[in-house]
Design an enzyme around this catalytic site. Structure first.
Site, PDB file in Angstrom:
ATOM      1  CG  HIS A   1      46.014  42.313  20.608  1.00 29.30           C
ATOM      2  ND1 HIS A   1      46.946  41.512  20.001  1.00 29.30           N
ATOM      3  CD2 HIS A   1      45.987  43.454  19.874  1.00 29.30           C
ATOM      4  CE1 HIS A   1      47.452  42.135  18.946  1.00 29.30           C
ATOM      5  NE2 HIS A   1      46.889  43.318  18.861  1.00 29.30           N
TER       6      HIS A   1
ATOM      7  CG  ASP B   1      42.559  50.585  18.206  1.00 29.42           C
ATOM      8  OD1 ASP B   1      43.139  50.001  19.135  1.00 29.42           O
ATOM      9  OD2 ASP B   1      42.847  51.741  17.843  1.00 29.42           O
TER      10      ASP B   1
END
Length: 432
Positions: free
Chosen positions: A42, A14
């Site tokens: 993503h 992340d």
């Protein structure tokens, strides 16, 4: 000669890899996923439009880029079709831009059933997987019983192999975990219905990448998750089931390791983690809430709230070692705006009082660790959307410089917002 650039996470995932890959693919001919599966999330924001990709490489939105899913990726046919359908509905010609390795292991419904049954059985000791069958699919690969994309070329043989595997896993599901069996016929019908779509995209990825290198093409390798979730080098057993580190590029794509020219480590200006596992710098009160809310720290794949904490430079230094990092991209600097002071973890204190400057290898070794902090001044000015390095607050520039000093790696890119345009490229990896 061509340039091969790797983009990977230096923390627990992340970090903002998707945006950076999308930005850098402006100069790339190919973008390659080499590990993980649709447990990745993503997020790309281009001209205000948000796109979340889980399996398809982030280069798919660019018309001059070919996206490749390498052999190190475990591929869920249903997840791929869902993502393809959503993109095609927006006018993205996915089938013209996407290629697959025939050696990709398939994630099928029995893998998902096993993943969820195991997490439930672990109870309080659950790892916190995404429940998408990633680990069980890698298990089948290593046990040499897994089905691969290439098996879909011969549908009759595929059906025979599938029956054996379904019977094998159903025995465990029903007799050990006491859950429902997976329906063999439904699994077979669902996969064969899209088999021709998948096989039409198959290519010899290793050969393609080698020839691309000889031609002088630029190739971007897109990592998923982060270094500290690596199956070998992460906080085991609270890790993912693949090699998220730079070594995974060669094994997960078939590119020779000598052809990697530059490894870009994405580092968030603070730390986050999803799910269980060690997190020495975790914050629970006001500052933790600030980071969570201002950083919008909710998983793109699971929707789970991420745990937040100060930047752990010890852990990032480990990522520098393992990945042979060439440079950093610092993301989410703007989330620190408004904090009076900022802390950086520069070491750990063991329960016996000993101070160390490296991370333990197994999760048990992290128990009782206390972070040793260095405190630096914060800044009140906004860094959001700043595109000129010289216009950053002096305290922010000092923070950036301190990270470089502690890690020994230059920060080549700075991200100050989610949009592709909100980025400062101080040194382009393709020119480095």
């Amino acid at each position: 000669m061509g340039k091969n650039v790797v983009v990977l996470g230096t923390q627990w995932g992340d970090e903002g890899k998707g945006k950076v890959v999308d930005l850098l693919t402006e100069r790339a001919k190919y973008v390659v996923r080499y590990q993980g599966g649709h447990n990745a999330g993503h997020t790309l924001v281009i001209n205000g439009e948000k796109t979340v990709l889980h399996l398809i490489p982030s280069g798919i939105l660019r018309e001059n880029v070919v996206s490749i899913i390498g052999n190190g990726v475990v591929l869920a046919p249903d997840a791929l079709m869902k993502e393809m359908t959503e993109l095609e509905a927006r006018g993205v010609p996915v089938r013209e831009r996407l290629l697959l390795s025939e050696a990709c292991p398939l994630i099928l419904p029995y893998h998902v059933a096993l993943d969820n049954a195991r997490e439930k059985a672990r109870g309080a000791k659950a790892i916190g997987t995404t429940g998408r069958g990633i680990g069980p699919a890698y298990e089948d690969k290593v046990a040499r019983r897994g089905l691969r994309v290439g098996d879909l070329f011969d549908k009759e043989t595929f059906a025979v192999k599938l029956k054996e595997i379904v019977e094998y896993h159903n025995f465990q599901l029903v007799n050990y975990y006491k859950v429902d069996a997976v329906d063999y016929q439904k699994v077979l019908d669902d996969v064969l219905a899209i088999a021709d779509i998948l096989t039409a995209m198959v290519v010899d990825v290793s050969d393609l990448l080698y020839k691309a290198h000889l031609r002088g093409d630029f190739v971007m390798f897109e990592g998923a998750q982060g270094t500290l979730l690596d199956i070998d080098h992460g906080t085991y057993p609270y890790v993912t089931s693949s090699n998220t580190t730079a070594g995974g590029v060669a094994t997960g794509s078939g590119l020779g390791p000598r052809y990697v020219d530059y490894v870009l480590g994405i580092v968030k200006a603070y730390s986050t983690r999803v799910g269980a596992g060690p997190f020495p710098t975790e914050l629970f009160e006001e500052v933790g809430e600030h980071l969570s809310q201002k950083g919008n720290e909710f998983g793109a794949t699971t929707g789970r709230r991420r745990r937040t904490g100060w930047l752990d430079a010890v852990a990032v230094r480990r990522a520098v070692q393992i990945n042979s990092l060439s440079g950093f991209c610092l993301t989410k600097l703007d989330v620190l705006d408004g904090l009076k002071e900022i802390k950086i973890c520069v070491g750990y204190r063991l329960p016996n009082g000993t101070e160390v400057d490296t991370t333990p290898l197994a999760a048990e070794g992290w128990e009782g660790l206390e972070p040793i902090y260095e405190t630096v001044p914060g800044w009140s000015e906004s860094t959001f959307g700043v595109k000129d390095h010289s216009k950053l607050p002096q305290a922010a520039l000092n923070y950036i410089k301190r990270i470089e000093e502690i890690t020994g790696v230059p920060i080549d890119i700075i991200s100050t917002g989610p949009d592709r345009s909100e980025t400062m490229v101080l040194r382009d990896p393709f020119d480095a």
